[in-house]
Design an enzyme around this catalytic site. Structure first.
Site, PDB file in Angstrom:
ATOM      1  N   CYS A   2       0.883  -1.041   0.008  1.00 32.34           N
ATOM      2  CA  CYS A   2       0.015   0.033  -0.002  1.00 32.34           C
ATOM      3  C   CYS A   2       0.621   1.296  -0.127  1.00 32.34           C
ATOM      4  O   CYS A   2       1.816   1.220   0.682  1.00 32.34           O
ATOM      5  CB  CYS A   2      -0.910   0.316   1.208  1.00 32.34           C
ATOM      6  SG  CYS A   2      -2.107  -1.249   1.304  1.00 32.34           S
ATOM      7  N   ARG A  27       4.202  -0.417  -5.007  1.00 30.91           N
ATOM      8  CA  ARG A  27       3.835  -0.968  -3.393  1.00 30.91           C
ATOM      9  C   ARG A  27       2.429  -1.658  -3.475  1.00 30.91           C
ATOM     10  O   ARG A  27       2.227  -2.472  -2.510  1.00 30.91           O
ATOM     11  CB  ARG A  27       3.665   0.250  -2.433  1.00 30.91           C
ATOM     12  CG  ARG A  27       4.892   0.905  -2.241  1.00 30.91           C
ATOM     13  CD  ARG A  27       4.971   2.298  -1.177  1.00 30.91           C
ATOM     14  NE  ARG A  27       4.483   1.765   0.037  1.00 30.91           N
ATOM     15  CZ  ARG A  27       5.640   1.667   0.789  1.00 30.91           C
ATOM     16  NH1 ARG A  27       6.756   2.041   0.357  1.00 30.91           N
ATOM     17  NH2 ARG A  27       5.584   1.231   2.131  1.00 30.91           N
ATOM     18  N   ASN A 100      -2.181   2.226   5.560  1.00 27.33           N
ATOM     19  CA  ASN A 100      -1.113   1.094   5.388  1.00 27.33           C
ATOM     20  C   ASN A 100      -0.921   0.369   6.537  1.00 27.33           C
ATOM     21  O   ASN A 100      -0.357   0.863   7.383  1.00 27.33           O
ATOM     22  CB  ASN A 100       0.132   1.812   4.648  1.00 27.33           C
ATOM     23  CG  ASN A 100       1.222   0.698   4.294  1.00 27.33           C
ATOM     24  OD1 ASN A 100       0.805  -0.546   4.343  1.00 27.33           O
ATOM     25  ND2 ASN A 100       2.325   1.166   4.203  1.00 27.33           N
ATOM     26  N   GLY A 101      -1.045  -0.719   6.411  1.00 28.90           N
ATOM     27  CA  GLY A 101      -0.888  -1.687   7.546  1.00 28.90           C
ATOM     28  C   GLY A 101      -2.170  -2.769   8.074  1.00 28.90           C
ATOM     29  O   GLY A 101      -2.896  -2.745   6.924  1.00 28.90           O
ATOM     30  N   GLU A 487      17.846 -17.670  -6.746  1.00 27.25           N
ATOM     31  CA  GLU A 487      17.431 -16.157  -7.214  1.00 27.25           C
ATOM     32  C   GLU A 487      16.947 -16.334  -8.679  1.00 27.25           C
ATOM     33  O   GLU A 487      16.036 -15.661  -9.015  1.00 27.25           O
ATOM     34  CB  GLU A 487      18.579 -15.186  -6.925  1.00 27.25           C
ATOM     35  CG  GLU A 487      18.386 -14.020  -7.347  1.00 27.25           C
ATOM     36  CD  GLU A 487      17.429 -13.172  -6.724  1.00 27.25           C
ATOM     37  OE1 GLU A 487      16.774 -13.636  -5.768  1.00 27.25           O
ATOM     38  OE2 GLU A 487      16.859 -12.103  -6.976  1.00 27.25           O
ATOM     39  N   LYS A 491      13.349 -15.007  -9.795  1.00 25.73           N
ATOM     40  CA  LYS A 491      13.147 -13.945 -10.663  1.00 25.73           C
ATOM     41  C   LYS A 491      12.209 -14.935 -11.930  1.00 25.73           C
ATOM     42  O   LYS A 491      11.009 -14.003 -12.412  1.00 25.73           O
ATOM     43  CB  LYS A 491      14.382 -13.789 -11.519  1.00 25.73           C
ATOM     44  CG  LYS A 491      15.445 -12.685 -10.832  1.00 25.73           C
ATOM     45  CD  LYS A 491      15.103 -11.515 -10.147  1.00 25.73           C
ATOM     46  CE  LYS A 491      13.991 -11.510  -8.908  1.00 25.73           C
ATOM     47  NZ  LYS A 491      14.652 -11.176  -7.887  1.00 25.73           N
ATOM     48  N   HIS A 510      18.233 -36.544  -5.013  1.00 25.88           N
ATOM     49  CA  HIS A 510      17.284 -36.862  -3.807  1.00 25.88           C
ATOM     50  C   HIS A 510      15.735 -36.747  -4.078  1.00 25.88           C
ATOM     51  O   HIS A 510      15.133 -36.388  -2.911  1.00 25.88           O
ATOM     52  CB  HIS A 510      17.954 -36.275  -2.642  1.00 25.88           C
ATOM     53  CG  HIS A 510      19.383 -36.510  -2.406  1.00 25.88           C
ATOM     54  ND1 HIS A 510      19.495 -37.912  -1.839  1.00 25.88           N
ATOM     55  CD2 HIS A 510      20.340 -35.917  -2.669  1.00 25.88           C
ATOM     56  CE1 HIS A 510      21.209 -37.750  -1.645  1.00 25.88           C
ATOM     57  NE2 HIS A 510      21.590 -36.747  -2.186  1.00 25.88           N
TER      58      HIS A 510
HETATM   59  O1  M6R Z   1      12.768  -4.947   0.747  1.00 24.94           O
HETATM   60  P1  M6R Z   1      13.217  -6.323   1.244  1.00 24.94           P
HETATM   61  O2  M6R Z   1      14.529  -6.577   0.423  1.00 24.94           O
HETATM   62  O3  M6R Z   1      12.982  -6.642   2.487  1.00 24.94           O
HETATM   63  O4  M6R Z   1      12.245  -7.343   0.401  1.00 24.94           O
HETATM   64  C1  M6R Z   1      12.165  -8.692   0.514  1.00 24.94           C
HETATM   65  C2  M6R Z   1      11.503  -9.460  -0.462  1.00 24.94           C
HETATM   66  O5  M6R Z   1      10.084  -9.245  -0.404  1.00 24.94           O
HETATM   67  C3  M6R Z   1      11.699  -9.143  -1.828  1.00 24.94           C
HETATM   68  O6  M6R Z   1      13.031  -9.519  -1.925  1.00 24.94           O
HETATM   69  C4  M6R Z   1      10.964  -9.974  -2.860  1.00 24.94           C
HETATM   70  O7  M6R Z   1      11.363 -11.269  -2.684  1.00 24.94           O
HETATM   71  C5  M6R Z   1      11.315  -9.454  -4.383  1.00 24.94           C
HETATM   72  N1  M6R Z   1      10.253  -9.476  -5.017  1.00 24.94           N
HETATM   73  C6  M6R Z   1      12.106 -10.480  -5.129  1.00 24.94           C
HETATM   74  O8  M6R Z   1      12.410 -10.132  -6.354  1.00 24.94           O
END
Ligand code: M6R
Length: 614
Positions: A2, A27, A100-101, A487, A491, A510
C-alpha cells in the site's frame, strides 16, 4: 504494501496526489483512490485495479481542491474492489482516511461500533478505524488530532495513516506505527505526506521521517507539530533528501526492471565507491567500522531477511564463513521471529533489506534487540525503518529500485557483504596479502564484467524465446552459486509465472531428478571453480534423462558446451565474486521470458514491492 500520498497547501492537490500514487504503485496495485477537500466538502474517487483506472474515472469530474489524500492498495482485508479501496469515509462523510498496515483487533472494534448502531460499507479494518475516530470526535468534542490519538491508543497492529476532516479543513493528521511515513515540508507552508520519499522529491528536499508512535498535525496556518501517542510534543528532525528525480524515471527503457538490470555496472560501483581501494589494499565500511571487533568476537552472526535479500544472506554466509571463518546462520525473518530463537547477548543479528521496511525483517530485528543482540542492517532505502532501528549498518547505494523483482539491490547487497567479509577476514588474519588484494581488485573489475554480460542480451533473448513456453524449470548451483540458482528461480516465477525451483545441484538426485524429461529446462551455474567437475557430473545426470541444459559457463569453457543445449559465457573472476556476475544472465532471461509471455514485468500479479504487513 500500500502506498499513501497526501497534500495540503495552496496548490491543486489532485495532480500531486495522482502523480505520487503512480510513483508508489509498485507498493500495491489492487485498487486506488483519492479524497479531495474543497469548501468543506469531501469528494471521493475510488477504482479497482491500477491508478490508470482511477485517472480515467476522475478525468471528466471536478477534481479541484487544495487538500487531498490518496492510496494505492495491496489487499489484506477484503477483496480488491471499488468498495474496499481507500480512502474510507466516516459514516457521516466528515472524515476521510488512508491507511497502510493491519489493524489486528479490528473485529472487536467493529463489533463495538456496530452495537452503537454504525453500519459499515466495506470489509476493511481501515473503515473501522475511521468510524472509531469519528465516534470519539463526536462523543468527546475533541479536535481531530486528539481524536486520532485516542483512537490509536485502542488499536493493536500496524499503521501509517493520513486523516482529513471537512470540519477542520486547514489540517491533515499523519501517524505511524510499524509502517513507514515521510512528511515533506514545502516552501509555502504546504505539506506532502507519502509512504516513501519518491512522490515528494520533486517538490521539496526537506523531510521528516515519522517514528513509531508519532502523530503529526500538519496545519497550513500553524505549521507542523509533532506528538507522541501520550500527547507529549516533540521537535521534528528535518533531514535533506539525497534522492534525484531522474532515478525515478524509466529513462528510455520499456520497464523499470530492464533499466535496473542495466544499471548494475553503475550501482555496483556506487556501492563500493569510497569504500575500497585495491591498489592501496584497504576496505572501509564507515557504518560498521566500530562494530567490526564485536562481529569478530561474536559467537555467531544471524542473518535475517526475506525473498531476494534472503538469497543475498546465503551468499553472505558463504563469504563470511569461507573468507573470515565467522560462524553465520541464515534465517527467514518470518520464521525466526516466531520460533523463540536462542539469542544471547553478544550475538549479532544482521538484517538485509532493499526497502528497509519489510515487516517480518523489522520484527525479527526488534526481537533480537529485546534479547540483547547487537542489530545491524544492510538497506538500500535511505532513512528506512530498518536503517533507523539498527545499531549500525551499511547502505547499498544502489538507487531507487522500482521494479517489483529485485535485481540491482541483490548485486549491491552481495557487494556490501563481500566488502564486509574481506575487511573482517583481513582483520582476523585469515586472508593473506596477495589473496586480499586479488579479491579487492577483482571486485573493482566487476562492473566492467557485468557490462560484458549485459552486452550478450541478444543471445540471451534468443534463449528466452526457446524456453518461454515451459511450464516448469529447475535451477541448479553449488557453493555460492546455489543462492544464485534460488534467485534465478525466484526471478522467473515471480514475473513470468512459470513454476521454477532452485536446488543445490547435488540434491537433485534426492528427488527433483524425477521431474526431468525432455520438456524440462534445467538452468545450471557451471563456472570454473572448486565444484566445477561435480557440476559437470550433475549436468550429465540431467542429460541422461533428456532434460534441456542451459548452462552459465566461464568464458572459454569447452567441456560443458558439449552437453549444454544452450550456454551463456560469463567472464572469469575471483571465485568469491561469481554470484555477482552469474546472476545477471538469469535476470535478463527472466525479463525477456516474462515480456514474451506478455506479463506485467514491473508489477507482477499479487505482489508488492515492499511487504510491510505479515
Ligand atoms: O525490501 P526487502 O529486500 O526486505 O524485500 C524482501 C522481499 O520481499 C523481496 O526481495 C522480494 O522477494 C522480491 N520481489 C524479489 O524479487
Amino acid at each position: 504494501m500500500c502506498g499513501i500520498v497526501a497534500y495540503i497547501g495552496k496548490k491543486e492537490a489532485y495532480p500531486i496526489v495522482l502523480k505520487g500514487l503512480k510513483r508508489l504503485e509498485y507498493r500495491g496495485y489492487d485498487s486506488s483512490g483519492i479524497a479531495l477537500l474543497k469548501n468543506e466538502e469531501i469528494k471521493l474517487f475510488k477504482k479497482e485495479g491500477k491508478v490508470l483506472n482511477l485517472e480515467n474515472h476522475v478525468e471528466s469530474k471536478d477534481n479541484s481542491g487544495t487538500r487531498g489524500i490518496g492510496h494505492t492498495r495491496w489487499a489484506t482485508h477484503g477483496p480488491p474492489n471499488d468498495k474496499n479501496a481507500h480512502p474510507h469515509l466516516s459514516q457521516d462523510g466528515a472524515i476521510a482516511i488512508v491507511h497502510n498496515g493491519i489493524i489486528e483487533n479490528y473485529d472487536v472494534l467493529r463489533q463495538e461500533l456496530e452495537s452503537k448502531g454504525y453500519k459499515f460499507n466495506s470489509d476493511t479494518d481501515t473503515e473501522v478505524l475511521c468510524y472509531l475516530i469519528a465516534d470519539i470526535k463526536k462523543n468527546t468534542g475533541n479536535k481531530l488530532g486528539k481524536s486520532v490519538r485516542l483512537a490509536l491508543q485502542q488499536v493493536v497492529g500496524a499503521y501509517a495513516i493520513v486523516v482529513m476532516c471537512k470540519d477542520e479543513p486547514n489540517k491533515l493528521i499523519a501517524a505511524r506505527k510499524s509502517s513507514p511515513l515521510v512528511i515533506g515540508i514545502g516552501k509555502e507552508n504546504d505539506f506532502y505526506v507519502a509512504s516513501d520519499a519518491t512522490p515528494i522529491v520533486e517538490y521539496t528536499k526537506q523531510v521528516v521521517y515519522l517514528n513509531d508512535g508519532e502523530i503529526a498535525i500538519l496545519n497550513e496556518k500553524k505549521g507542523l507539530k509533532l506528538y507522541n501517542i501520550d500527547e507529549v510534543q516533540k521537535d521534528p528532525y528535518v533531514e535533506e533528501l539525497e534522492l534525484h528525480l531522474e532515478a525515478l524515471e524509466k529513462g528510455g527503457y520499456d520497464h523499470f526492471m530492464l533499466k535496473e538490470i542495466h544499471e548494475q555496472p553503475h550501482s555496483i560501483e556506487d556501492c563500493f565507491r569510497g569504500r575500497l581501494n585495491a591498489k592501496e589494499g584497504w576496505v572501509s565500511l564507515g557504518g560498521i567500522k566500530y562494530y567490526e571487533n564485536d562481529i569478530i568476537n561474536a559467537n555467531r552472526i544471524v542473518m535475517v531477511a526475506c525473498g531476494t535479500s534472503w538469497h543475498a544472506c546465503l551468499v553472505g554466509e558463504y563469504l563470511f564463513e569461507d573468507l573470515a571463518r565467522i560462524n553465520v546462520e541464515v534465517e527467514y525473518a518470518s520464521e525466526f521471529r516466531y520460533r523463540n530463537p536462542i539469542i544471547n547477548e553478544g550475538d549479532i543479528v544482521l538484517a538485509i533489506s532493499q526497502s528497509g521496511e519489510t515487516a517480518d525483517t523489522m520484527a525479527a530485528l526488534e526481537l533480537a534487540k529485546s534479547k540483547g543482540a547487537t542489530i545491524l542492517g544492510i538497506c538500500n532505502v535511505v532513512g528506512s525503518s530498518i536503517s533507523r532501528i539498527t545499531d549500525a549498518g551499511s547502505y547499498t547505494h544502489a538507487g531507487p529500485e522500482i521494479g517489483v523483482a529485485s535485481t540491482k539491490a541483490f548485486t549491491a547487497q552481495v557487494t556490501v557483504l563481500t566488502l564486509m567479509a574481506a575487511s573482517l577476514a583481513r582483520k582476523k588474519g585469515k586472508l593473506n596479502d596477495s589473496k586480499y588484494r586479488n579479491l579487492l581488485s577483482s571486485l573493482e573489475a566487476i562492473p566492467q564484467k557485468v557490462q560484458l554480460v549485459l552486452d550478450k542480451t541478444e543471445k540471451i533473448k534468443k534463449i528466452a524465446a526457446k524456453y518461454k513456453d515451459a511450464s516448469n524449470a529447475l535451477y541448479l548451483g553449488r557453493g555460492s552459486s546455489f543462492p544464485v540458482a534460488l534467485e534465478g528461480a525466484l526471478k522467473l516465477k515471480e514475473i513470468s509465472y512459470i513454476h521454477a525451483e532452485g536446488y543445490p545441484a547435488a540434491e537433485m538426485k534426492h528427488g527433483p531428478i524425477a521431474l526431468i524429461d525432455e520438456e524440462m529446462p534445467v538452468f545450471v551455474i557451471a563456472t570454473k571453480g572448486p565444484s566445477y567437475e561435480k557440476v559437470v557430473s550433475n549436468i550429465q545426470e540431467v542429460k541422461a534423462r533428456k532434460g534441456k541444459i542451459i548452462a552459465i559457463v566461464t568464458e572459454g569453457d569447452e567441456q560443458v558446451k558439449q552437453f549444454a543445449d544452450d550456454y551463456i559465457e560469463i567472464p572469469e573472476t575471483n571465485e568469491y565474486l561469481v554470484p555477482l556476475i552469474a546472476t545477471v544472465p538469469f535476470q535478463i532471461l527472466s525479463y525477456y521470458i516474462a515480456v514474451m509471455r506478455e506479463c506485467n514485468v514491473d508489477q507482477p500479479r499479487n505482489l508488492a514491492k515492499s511487504v510491510t504487513v505479515e
